[in-house]
Write a protein that holds these residues in place. Sequence first.
Motif, mmCIF file in Angstrom:
data_model
loop_
_atom_site.group_PDB
_atom_site.id
_atom_site.type_symbol
_atom_site.label_atom_id
_atom_site.label_comp_id
_atom_site.label_asym_id
_atom_site.label_seq_id
_atom_site.Cartn_x
_atom_site.Cartn_y
_atom_site.Cartn_z
ATOM 1 N N ARG A 226 5.494 -1.306 -9.099
ATOM 2 C CA ARG A 226 4.563 -1.862 -10.080
ATOM 3 C C ARG A 226 4.671 -1.126 -11.412
ATOM 4 N NH1 ARG A 226 -0.742 -2.192 -6.128
ATOM 5 N NH2 ARG A 226 -0.269 -4.203 -5.131
ATOM 6 N N LEU A 227 4.804 0.181 -11.327
ATOM 7 C CA LEU A 227 4.941 0.975 -12.540
ATOM 8 C C LEU A 227 6.213 0.598 -13.285
ATOM 9 C CD1 LEU A 227 3.753 3.287 -14.230
ATOM 10 C CD2 LEU A 227 5.043 4.884 -12.779
ATOM 11 N N SER B 230 5.827 -2.640 -15.078
ATOM 12 C CA SER B 230 4.984 -2.563 -16.275
ATOM 13 C C SER B 230 5.744 -2.027 -17.474
ATOM 14 C CB SER B 230 3.766 -1.676 -16.005
ATOM 15 O OG SER B 230 4.143 -0.311 -15.880
ATOM 16 N N GLY C 101 0.782 -1.228 0.000
ATOM 17 C CA GLY C 101 0.000 0.000 0.000
ATOM 18 C C GLY C 101 0.813 1.277 0.000
ATOM 19 N N SER C 102 2.135 1.164 -0.014
ATOM 20 C CA SER C 102 2.997 2.349 0.042
ATOM 21 C C SER C 102 3.211 2.921 -1.360
ATOM 22 C CB SER C 102 4.347 1.980 0.646
ATOM 23 O OG SER C 102 5.055 1.106 -0.224
ATOM 24 N N PRO C 103 3.626 4.195 -1.437
ATOM 25 C CA PRO C 103 3.981 4.771 -2.741
ATOM 26 C C PRO C 103 5.101 3.992 -3.431
ATOM 27 C CG PRO C 103 3.731 6.500 -1.094
ATOM 28 C CD PRO C 103 3.672 5.202 -0.355
ATOM 29 N N SER C 104 6.017 3.422 -2.651
ATOM 30 C CA SER C 104 7.106 2.646 -3.241
ATOM 31 C C SER C 104 6.576 1.392 -3.927
ATOM 32 C CB SER C 104 8.125 2.256 -2.159
ATOM 33 O OG SER C 104 8.799 3.396 -1.677
ATOM 34 N N GLN C 105 5.536 0.783 -3.368
ATOM 35 C CA GLN C 105 4.957 -0.396 -4.016
ATOM 36 C C GLN C 105 4.352 -0.017 -5.362
ATOM 37 O OE1 GLN C 105 1.252 -2.245 -2.533
ATOM 38 N NE2 GLN C 105 2.365 -4.191 -2.490
ATOM 39 N N GLU C 106 3.668 1.110 -5.410
ATOM 40 C CA GLU C 106 3.083 1.558 -6.668
ATOM 41 C C GLU C 106 4.176 1.888 -7.691
ATOM 42 O OE1 GLU C 106 0.478 2.182 -9.544
ATOM 43 O OE2 GLU C 106 0.011 1.358 -7.556
ATOM 44 N N SER C 107 5.257 2.504 -7.228
ATOM 45 C CA SER C 107 6.368 2.829 -8.124
ATOM 46 C C SER C 107 7.008 1.562 -8.666
ATOM 47 C CB SER C 107 7.406 3.676 -7.385
ATOM 48 O OG SER C 107 6.877 4.928 -7.017
#
Length: 285
Positions: free
Chosen positions: A269-270, A273, A261-267
Amino acid sequence: MDQRAELSEFLRSRRARLKPEDVGLPDFGRHRRVPGLRREELAQLAGVSVAYYTRLEQGNGRNVSTEVLDAIARALQLSDAESDHLTHLAKPTPKKRRAARPQRLRAGIQQLMDAMEGVPAYVVGRRTDILGGNRLARALLGDFLSLPAAERNTARLIFLDPNSKDLYVDWDIKACEVVSYLRLDAGLFPDDPLLSSLVGELSVKSDEFRGLWAAHHVKDKGHGTKRLQHPLVGELTLSYETLRLPDDLEQCLVTFHAEPGSPSQESLRLLASWGTDAEVRTPRG
């Protein structure tokens, strides 16, 4: 490497970092010409004669017992990795000459890393050589597999690639850790010519490496947190785990993950991709 000199310098460096009050000894305010405990103070704490300890610190570890080494390690307040390093230096064994054999990554381990979608993973061996990694690790840390085999080495990248200081937010900590790993290898494999060559090259080309090498810090690979400044997705805070491979304890699988759920996890994932497009544009680090 000169095993006697390594033993001598390591003991002196560990003794120099302690003060009398650190080990429960009184400090009567006498002038000390050099920092740290005196030899006689260390010998007293370890329960050995000053002459005996002096011989050991001069690099003469012949016939020293495990019990004495343990006592000296306790007196010097050594970590487990430092205690093992002291034993390797004082009581080298012929099996450590295995370091000359080539390092090979088992195909199954590479297949495992390739299957770890969303998890950057790579394998590091002796001398901090990078033996393999998956696509996300290359996107995160730089496409190390595009380098010539002789240059796929963490220490070389940290100290000789200027991009590494941009990638690692806490570069000083990373640099100290890498040198500590090399120090541990030097105790285990004193006759490894490739390690001696690597240390020599880095000592000539990097003042920072030369200073850290002289400090004799020793640390084994483990787990912790790294902060990275990635050119495409910005700053990431990632936890890493280091797992020794059961069929070759000289190889370690290193993985990274972000807090759910952290911004680092989203980064992360990006970055995953983007795949190979990110690999090409990432600086080598």
